[in-house]
Design a protein around this motif. Structure first.
Motif, PDB file in Angstrom:
ATOM      1  N   ILE A 107       1.222  -1.498  -0.064  1.00 57.43           N
ATOM      2  CA  ILE A 107      -0.437   0.216   0.126  1.00 57.43           C
ATOM      3  C   ILE A 107       1.774   1.128   0.008  1.00 57.43           C
ATOM      4  O   ILE A 107       1.532   1.446   0.720  1.00 57.43           O
ATOM      5  N   LYS A 108       0.507   2.082  -1.519  1.00 59.65           N
ATOM      6  CA  LYS A 108       1.796   3.227  -0.914  1.00 59.65           C
ATOM      7  C   LYS A 108       1.475   4.336  -0.170  1.00 59.65           C
ATOM      8  O   LYS A 108       0.261   4.165   0.566  1.00 59.65           O
ATOM      9  N   ASN A 109       2.992   4.014   0.888  1.00 61.24           N
ATOM     10  CA  ASN A 109       2.608   5.001   1.489  1.00 61.24           C
ATOM     11  C   ASN A 109       2.528   6.886   1.394  1.00 61.24           C
ATOM     12  O   ASN A 109       2.239   7.273   0.614  1.00 61.24           O
ATOM     13  N   GLU A 110       2.085   7.407   2.377  1.00 61.77           N
ATOM     14  CA  GLU A 110       1.468   8.486   2.556  1.00 61.77           C
ATOM     15  C   GLU A 110       2.126   9.423   2.041  1.00 61.77           C
ATOM     16  O   GLU A 110       2.089  11.004   1.277  1.00 61.77           O
ATOM     17  N   GLU A 111       3.309   9.684   2.200  1.00 66.58           N
ATOM     18  CA  GLU A 111       4.051  10.830   1.506  1.00 66.58           C
ATOM     19  C   GLU A 111       5.105  10.490   0.242  1.00 66.58           C
ATOM     20  O   GLU A 111       5.231  11.311   0.217  1.00 66.58           O
TER      21      GLU A 111
END
Length: 118
Positions: A107-111
């Motif tokens: 899951i792609k990191n929000e950063e």
């Protein structure tokens, strides 16, 4: 520029106090695999079946002492950063959790929300 290196959280906790790390990767591969943020989604499936907690090391290439070569080792039309030498620990500017769903998919990191996948 920031590049990513994925590793087991337990291993990071072992090496983060050392001035450098990556000896085993160099012995096995001859370099240390990394990825640009834009291409990480393409390599993330390599980590799907790893049950251990993983982290993403955000490496500042301006602080890295070892040579980086951007190479297309698989002839896929994309170049990935390979580090030919040890990673100096002070080049790691951030450590993020490797977020995954129940199937183990990244899951792609929000950063990285502002970084477009390529």
């Amino acid at each position: 520029m920031v590049i990513l290196h994925c590793m087991k959280k337990e291993k990071w906790n072992e090496v983060k106090r050392n001035p450098e790390f990556g000896e085993k990767n160099l012995q096995i591969e001859g370099f240390i695999h990394c990825s640009s943020v834009e291409y990480f989604w393409r390599v993330a499936p390599n980590f799907t079946n790893i049950k251990d907690d993983l982290v993403l090391l955000c490496i500042d290439t301006d602080k890295l002492k070892a040579e980086i070569r951007w190479e297309d080792g698989d002839n896929c039309g994309r170049e990935y950063p390979h580090i030919y030498g040890l990673i100096n620990t002070n080049s790691v500017i951030k450590v993020l959790p490797y977020n995954k769903d129940i199937r183990g998919n990244w899951i792609k990191n929000e950063e990285f929300d502002t970084v477009q996948n390529k």
